[in-house]
Design a protein around this motif. Structure first.
Motif, PDB file in Angstrom:
ATOM      1  N   PRO A  30      65.224 -10.311 -97.125  1.00  0.00           N
ATOM      2  CA  PRO A  30      65.608  -8.984 -97.278  1.00  0.00           C
ATOM      3  C   PRO A  30      64.746  -7.946 -96.190  1.00  0.00           C
ATOM      4  CG  PRO A  30      65.781  -9.785 -99.547  1.00  0.00           C
ATOM      5  CD  PRO A  30      65.074 -10.852 -98.582  1.00  0.00           C
ATOM      6  N   LEU A  31      63.704  -8.190 -96.242  1.00  0.00           N
ATOM      7  CA  LEU A  31      62.806  -7.233 -95.525  1.00  0.00           C
ATOM      8  C   LEU A  31      63.050  -7.467 -93.892  1.00  0.00           C
ATOM      9  CD1 LEU A  31      60.251  -5.361 -95.342  1.00  0.00           C
ATOM     10  CD2 LEU A  31      59.070  -7.548 -95.026  1.00  0.00           C
ATOM     11  N   VAL A  32      63.196  -8.747 -93.509  1.00  0.00           N
ATOM     12  CA  VAL A  32      63.503  -8.878 -91.871  1.00  0.00           C
ATOM     13  C   VAL A  32      64.892  -8.470 -91.733  1.00  0.00           C
ATOM     14  CG1 VAL A  32      63.980 -10.709 -90.228  1.00  0.00           C
ATOM     15  CG2 VAL A  32      61.998 -10.797 -92.186  1.00  0.00           C
ATOM     16  N   TYR A  33      65.865  -8.556 -92.847  1.00  0.00           N
ATOM     17  CA  TYR A  33      67.192  -8.066 -92.620  1.00  0.00           C
ATOM     18  C   TYR A  33      67.236  -6.651 -92.545  1.00  0.00           C
ATOM     19  CZ  TYR A  33      71.667  -6.246 -93.755  1.00  0.00           C
ATOM     20  OH  TYR A  33      73.113  -5.678 -93.877  1.00  0.00           O
ATOM     21  N   ASN A  34      66.474  -5.853 -93.318  1.00  0.00           N
ATOM     22  CA  ASN A  34      66.473  -4.296 -92.983  1.00  0.00           C
ATOM     23  C   ASN A  34      65.678  -4.065 -91.870  1.00  0.00           C
ATOM     24  OD1 ASN A  34      66.925  -2.479 -95.997  1.00  0.00           O
ATOM     25  ND2 ASN A  34      66.749  -4.774 -96.178  1.00  0.00           N
ATOM     26  N   ILE A  49      69.328 -12.533 -84.760  1.00  0.00           N
ATOM     27  CA  ILE A  49      67.789 -12.269 -84.461  1.00  0.00           C
ATOM     28  C   ILE A  49      67.277 -12.480 -85.941  1.00  0.00           C
ATOM     29  CG2 ILE A  49      66.111 -10.480 -84.411  1.00  0.00           C
ATOM     30  CD1 ILE A  49      67.704 -11.092 -81.936  1.00  0.00           C
ATOM     31  N   VAL A  50      67.934 -12.394 -87.023  1.00  0.00           N
ATOM     32  CA  VAL A  50      67.016 -12.762 -88.317  1.00  0.00           C
ATOM     33  C   VAL A  50      67.108 -14.193 -88.285  1.00  0.00           C
ATOM     34  CG1 VAL A  50      67.677 -12.800 -90.897  1.00  0.00           C
ATOM     35  CG2 VAL A  50      67.991 -10.822 -89.434  1.00  0.00           C
ATOM     36  N   GLN A  51      68.088 -14.900 -87.808  1.00  0.00           N
ATOM     37  CA  GLN A  51      68.058 -16.471 -87.892  1.00  0.00           C
ATOM     38  C   GLN A  51      66.860 -16.718 -87.320  1.00  0.00           C
ATOM     39  OE1 GLN A  51      70.515 -18.346 -85.584  1.00  0.00           O
ATOM     40  NE2 GLN A  51      70.193 -20.517 -86.139  1.00  0.00           N
ATOM     41  N   ASP A  52      66.650 -16.284 -86.008  1.00  0.00           N
ATOM     42  CA  ASP A  52      65.750 -16.899 -85.185  1.00  0.00           C
ATOM     43  C   ASP A  52      64.402 -16.409 -85.626  1.00  0.00           C
ATOM     44  OD1 ASP A  52      64.692 -18.045 -82.807  1.00  0.00           O
ATOM     45  OD2 ASP A  52      64.886 -16.091 -81.679  1.00  0.00           O
ATOM     46  N   ALA A 151      59.227   3.893 -97.955  1.00  0.00           N
ATOM     47  CA  ALA A 151      59.966   3.195 -99.145  1.00  0.00           C
ATOM     48  C   ALA A 151      58.900   2.336 -99.853  1.00  0.00           C
ATOM     49  CB  ALA A 151      61.288   2.554 -98.766  1.00  0.00           C
ATOM     50  N   GLY A 152      57.872   1.990 -99.463  1.00  0.00           N
ATOM     51  CA  GLY A 152      56.765   1.326-100.074  1.00  0.00           C
ATOM     52  C   GLY A 152      56.810  -0.306 -99.873  1.00  0.00           C
ATOM     53  N   SER A 153      57.476  -0.543 -98.715  1.00  0.00           N
ATOM     54  CA  SER A 153      57.707  -1.826 -98.441  1.00  0.00           C
ATOM     55  C   SER A 153      56.857  -2.797 -97.669  1.00  0.00           C
ATOM     56  CB  SER A 153      59.355  -2.484 -98.013  1.00  0.00           C
ATOM     57  OG  SER A 153      60.090  -2.261 -99.321  1.00  0.00           O
ATOM     58  N   LEU A 154      56.176  -1.747 -96.700  1.00  0.00           N
ATOM     59  CA  LEU A 154      55.220  -1.866 -95.814  1.00  0.00           C
ATOM     60  C   LEU A 154      54.068  -1.322 -95.478  1.00  0.00           C
ATOM     61  CD1 LEU A 154      57.468  -2.586 -92.386  1.00  0.00           C
ATOM     62  CD2 LEU A 154      56.316  -4.296 -93.694  1.00  0.00           C
ATOM     63  N   SER A 155      52.963  -1.611 -95.122  1.00  0.00           N
ATOM     64  CA  SER A 155      51.702  -0.683 -95.143  1.00  0.00           C
ATOM     65  C   SER A 155      51.701  -0.239 -93.569  1.00  0.00           C
ATOM     66  CB  SER A 155      50.536  -1.380 -95.516  1.00  0.00           C
ATOM     67  OG  SER A 155      50.283  -2.304 -94.509  1.00  0.00           O
ATOM     68  N   VAL A 249      68.210  -2.356 -98.403  1.00  0.00           N
ATOM     69  CA  VAL A 249      69.513  -2.502 -98.315  1.00  0.00           C
ATOM     70  C   VAL A 249      69.715  -3.986 -98.784  1.00  0.00           C
ATOM     71  CG1 VAL A 249      71.546  -2.129 -96.992  1.00  0.00           C
ATOM     72  CG2 VAL A 249      69.867  -0.642 -96.642  1.00  0.00           C
ATOM     73  N   PRO A 250      70.615  -4.224 -99.577  1.00  0.00           N
ATOM     74  CA  PRO A 250      71.260  -5.546 -99.978  1.00  0.00           C
ATOM     75  C   PRO A 250      71.625  -6.163 -98.629  1.00  0.00           C
ATOM     76  CG  PRO A 250      71.818  -4.182-101.832  1.00  0.00           C
ATOM     77  CD  PRO A 250      71.572  -3.241-100.698  1.00  0.00           C
ATOM     78  N   ILE A 251      71.729  -7.447 -98.651  1.00  0.00           N
ATOM     79  CA  ILE A 251      72.082  -8.241 -97.580  1.00  0.00           C
ATOM     80  C   ILE A 251      73.758  -8.276 -97.919  1.00  0.00           C
ATOM     81  CG2 ILE A 251      72.632 -10.676 -96.470  1.00  0.00           C
ATOM     82  CD1 ILE A 251      69.682 -11.239 -97.301  1.00  0.00           C
ATOM     83  N   PRO A 252      74.489  -7.885 -97.068  1.00  0.00           N
ATOM     84  CA  PRO A 252      75.942  -7.743 -97.161  1.00  0.00           C
ATOM     85  C   PRO A 252      76.879  -9.174 -97.485  1.00  0.00           C
ATOM     86  CG  PRO A 252      75.620  -7.179 -94.832  1.00  0.00           C
ATOM     87  CD  PRO A 252      74.238  -7.424 -95.737  1.00  0.00           C
TER      88      PRO A 252
END
Length: 570
Positions: A30-34, A49-52, A151-155, A249-252
Motif C-alpha cells: 500500500p505504501l508503494v501504491y500510494n 511501476i508498482v510491479q516493477d 500522514a506519519g507513514s514516512l520520516s 489510500v486503499p488499493i482499488p
C-alpha cells in the motif's frame, strides 16, 4: 530506524525466507501504491511501476546491507522507477514536457479523486486533495513523499534519501511545494464557489475542465486582480495539519491486473533473480506474487480469487459485469413510453407473478395518462420564471447517499462519456456551454438504464443558460453564445437548461454525453438538499453573475417531473 518486526522480516528475507518476504511485501505494497499513484496522478502505468518496484525488491533484497534502511531503500527504488518512466516518455515524445500532465488517468479515476472517495474526505481535506491536480509533474513526485511524511507513514530521512538530497535542501523544496499547494487551494476554492464569480466564469468559458499549467496561470491571473476571488480563506487550515495521521489510500478493485498479466506471461518472472541469488522459475514467481495479493486485506481490495492452476478470476462485487451497451442514438424530441412507465427495474425476476394477458399495448397506453403513478415529462419549451420570484420550498427526500462511477466529481467532455449514479440522494449536473469552441445545434444528454426512480427536482446556479450576461449589456450575449461566436441552439421542444440542474435518484441510472454539434461539458457530482436550497434561494446579484432565483420542480410525490431525455434502455 525500522521497527523490530520489520527488521526481523528483512533479515529473514535476506537469508532466503520466502514467507518473510511475502509478509514484508504485503505490508509495504500500500505504501508503494500510494507513492506511485500520487506521483503519476492515477495514470494507467501505476500498476506497472508498482510491479516493477516489487520485483526489484525481490531481486535485490539479498544485497541490502542495512536492514534498518529497508523503507528508505524501497521508496528510493519506487522514485527511480517513476523518473525512469518520465525520461522514457520524454524520449518518445516531441511535445513539450508540460503536455505530459494531460495524459489519461486510470479508468477508475485520478488519484486525487480516489483519495477523496476512498478516504471520505470533506471540507478542507477534500480541497487539499483536489488542489494536487493543479501541481506540475515534478511537484507531484515530491508531494507523493511529503504527503506520506505528514500522514506519519514516512520520516524526513526517508524522504531526503529517496530524493537524493540533504535534509536542508529537502526542507527548502518542501517549503516551496507547500506554497504552491496553498496557491492551488485558492484556485480550487474559486472554481468551486457557488455561484462562481461572473468574471471567472467568463475567463474559463473555454476551459475543458482538465487541470493544466496553462489554465492554472490564467485562473491565478484572474484571482490576483479579483476582489471576489482573491485572498486567502479566513478559516484556512495549513495542509500539514489537515493531512496529519491520514490513512493510506486503499488499493482499488482491479488494481493489479497489469502486473499480474506480466507475471502470468512469464517474461518478467524468467528475468527475475530470486532471494539469495537463486533463479526464480515463472510458476514460482507467479505463485509468490499471487500469494502476496491473496492476503485477505489485499485480495479483498484487488478483487482476486485464486483458482486451480495458478489462474485468477477478477470480481467486482460493487459493479457486477454487464453486457456492453450500445451508444445511444440521437434523443427523440418526445418522451418514450418507458419514461413514464411504473418503476420496475429492467430484467427483474417475476416468477411469483401471474402472467398478464395480452393486450399489453393497452397497459402501456394507460401509463401515458396524466394519472400515471410515476413521473411526468415536460415536452415543450418552458418559460423563464420572474428573476425576482423566490422559489417555493424544496421538499426534502431521504438522502442516505449516492455513489458515482467516476468519483466525487466527474467532468464529461467528450461524446459517449458516461457516469453511473447509484443509491438514494441528490445529484448536480452543471452545464458548461462552449460556443467559442463550437456553436450550432446542441444534442442533449440522455439518462439511460434507469433502475428505480429519477426526478428532476430543481434548477439553479443563478441563471438559465439563455439569460443575458450582466457584463454584456450593449448586445445579445448569453451563456449560449453571442453574434461573434454563434449560439448553441436547442432541439425543438427541449427545456432550456439552467447552469445547475438538480436530480433525485432512488436506484441506478447512467448519464450519457451525446455531443455531436455544439460543444458542451457536464460536471456531475452528488449533492445534498441543504446545498440545493442554498443555491436556489441566492438572491439576484449581477455583480456575481446571479441573474435570478432558482426554480423548484419537485412536488414531493411520485408525480414530480422526470428528466426530459430519459430512456430506460441501456
Amino acid at each position: 530506524m525500522e521497527e523490530p518486526r520489520t527488521r526481523g522480516l528483512v533479515e529473514a528475507a535476506r537469508a532466503g525466507d520466502r514467507h518473510a518476504l511475502d509478509e514484508l511485501l504485503t505490508a509495504h505494497l500500500p505504501l508503494v501504491y500510494n507513492i506511485v499513484g500520487r506521483a503519476l496522478d492515477g495514470h494507467p502505468d501505476v500498476d506497472d511501476i508498482v510491479q516493477d518496484t516489487m520485483l526489484r525488491v525481490v531481486r535485490s533484497i539479498a544485497e541490502l546491507r542495512d536492514p534498518d534502511g529497508f523503507r528508505s531503500w524501497l521508496v528510493a527504488i519506487a522514485m527511480h522507477r517513476i523518473r525512469d518512466r518520465a525520461r522514457a516518455a520524454r524520449a518518445r515524445r516531441t511535445v513539450p514536457a508540460s503536455d505530459l500532465e494531460r495524459e489519461p488517468a486510470a479508468p477508475d479515476g485520478d488519484f486525487a479523486g480516489l483519495t477523496v472517495l476512498r478516504l471520505g474526505l470533506e471540507g478542507q481535506r477534500r480541497e487539499v486533495a483536489e488542489a494536487t491536480r493543479w501541481l506540475d509533474p515534478e511537484d507531484r513526485e515530491l508531494l507523493s513523499l511529503w504527503w506520506l511524511e505528514v500522514a506519519g507513514s514516512l520520516s524526513r530521512p526517508d524522504l531526503a534519501e529517496a530524493l537524493g538530497l540533504t535534509r536542508q535542501h529537502t526542507a527548502v523544496r518542501v517549503q516551496r511545494l507547500k506554497e504552491r499547494l496553498e496557491t492551488a487551494r485558492s484556485l480550487v476554492r474559486a472554481l468551486d464557489a457557488e455561484p462562481r464569480c461572473a468574471a471567472l466564469a467568463d475567463a474559463t468559458a473555454e476551459w475543458d475542465g482538465r487541470p493544466g499549467s496553462v489554465w492554472r496561470k490564467r485562473i491565478l491571473r484572474h484571482l490576483r486582480g479579483c476582489r471576489w476571488c482573491g485572498g486567502a480563506a479566513p478559516d484556512a487550515v495549513p495542509a500539514e495539519r489537515l493531512l496529519a495521521g491520514l490513512a493510506l489510500v486503499p488499493i482499488p478493485a482491479g488494481f493489479a491486473l497489469h502486473a499480474l498479466a506480466g507475471l502470468l506471461g512469464g517474461g518478467t518472472a524468467q528475468a527475475a533473480t530470486g532471494v539469495a541469488g537463486a533463479a526464480v522459475d515463472p510458476v514460482g514467481a507467479t505463485a509468490q506474487f499471487l500469494q502476496l495479493l491473496g492476503k485477505p486485506a489485499v485480495a479483498a481490495a484487488a478483487g482476486l480469487t485464486l483458482v486451480a492452476g495458478g489462474a485468477y478470476v477478477v470480481h467486482d462485487h460493487q459493479n457486477p459485469p454487464r453486457p456492453p451497451r450500445a451508444a445511444s442514438p440521437f434523443p427523440s424530441l418526445s418522451p418514450s413510453p418507458e419514461a413514464t412507465a411504473p418503476t420496475e427495474p429492467a430484467g427483474s425476476p417475476t416468477p411469483s407473478r401471474k402472467p398478464k394477458p395480452k393486450p399489453k399495448p393497452k397497459k402501456e397506453a394507460k401509463s401515458k395518462s396524466p394519472t400515471a403513478r410515476y413521473g411526468s415529462v415536460v415536452d415543450k419549451a418552458e418559460p423563464a420564471p420572474d428573476p425576482s420570484a423566490r422559489p417555493g420550498p424544496l421538499p426534502r427526500r431521504p438522502e442516505p447517499g449516492l455513489t458515482s462511477s467516476a468519483g466525487p466529481k466527474a467532468v464529461m467532455v467528450h461524446r459517449d462519456d458516461t457516469v453511473t449514479l447509484r443509491g438514494r440522494g441528490y445529484a448536480l449536473v452543471r452545464w458548461q456551454i462552449l460556443p467559442n469552441q463550437r456553436a450550432g445545434a446542441l444534442v442533449m444528454p440522455t439518462w439511460t438504464g434507469l433502475k428505480g426512480k429519477l426526478f428532476h427536482v430543481a434548477s439553479g446556479g443563478g441563471r438559465r443558460m439563455d439569460d443575458q450576461m450582466p457584463t454584456a449589456t450593449d448586445r445579445p450575449h448569453t451563456w449560449m453564445g453571442s453574434p461573434d461566436t454563434g449560439f448553441a441552439v436547442l432541439p425543438d421542444g427541449a427545456q432550456q437548461m439552467w447552469q445547475n440542474e438538480y436530480l433525485y435518484l432512488d436506484g441506478e441510472v447512467t448519464l450519457r454525453q451525446n455531443e455531436r454539434g455544439a460543444d458542451y461539458n457536464l460536471i456531475v457530482q452528488p449533492t445534498s438538499w441543504a446545498e440545493i436550497t442554498a443555491d436556489i434561494t441566492q438572491p439576484p446579484d449581477p455583480a456575481r453573475g446571479v441573474v435570478r432565483y432558482g426554480h423548484v420542480r419537485d412536488t414531493g410525490t411520485d408525480a414530480a417531473p422526470v428528466p426530459q431525455y430519459l430512456n430506460r434502455a441501456g
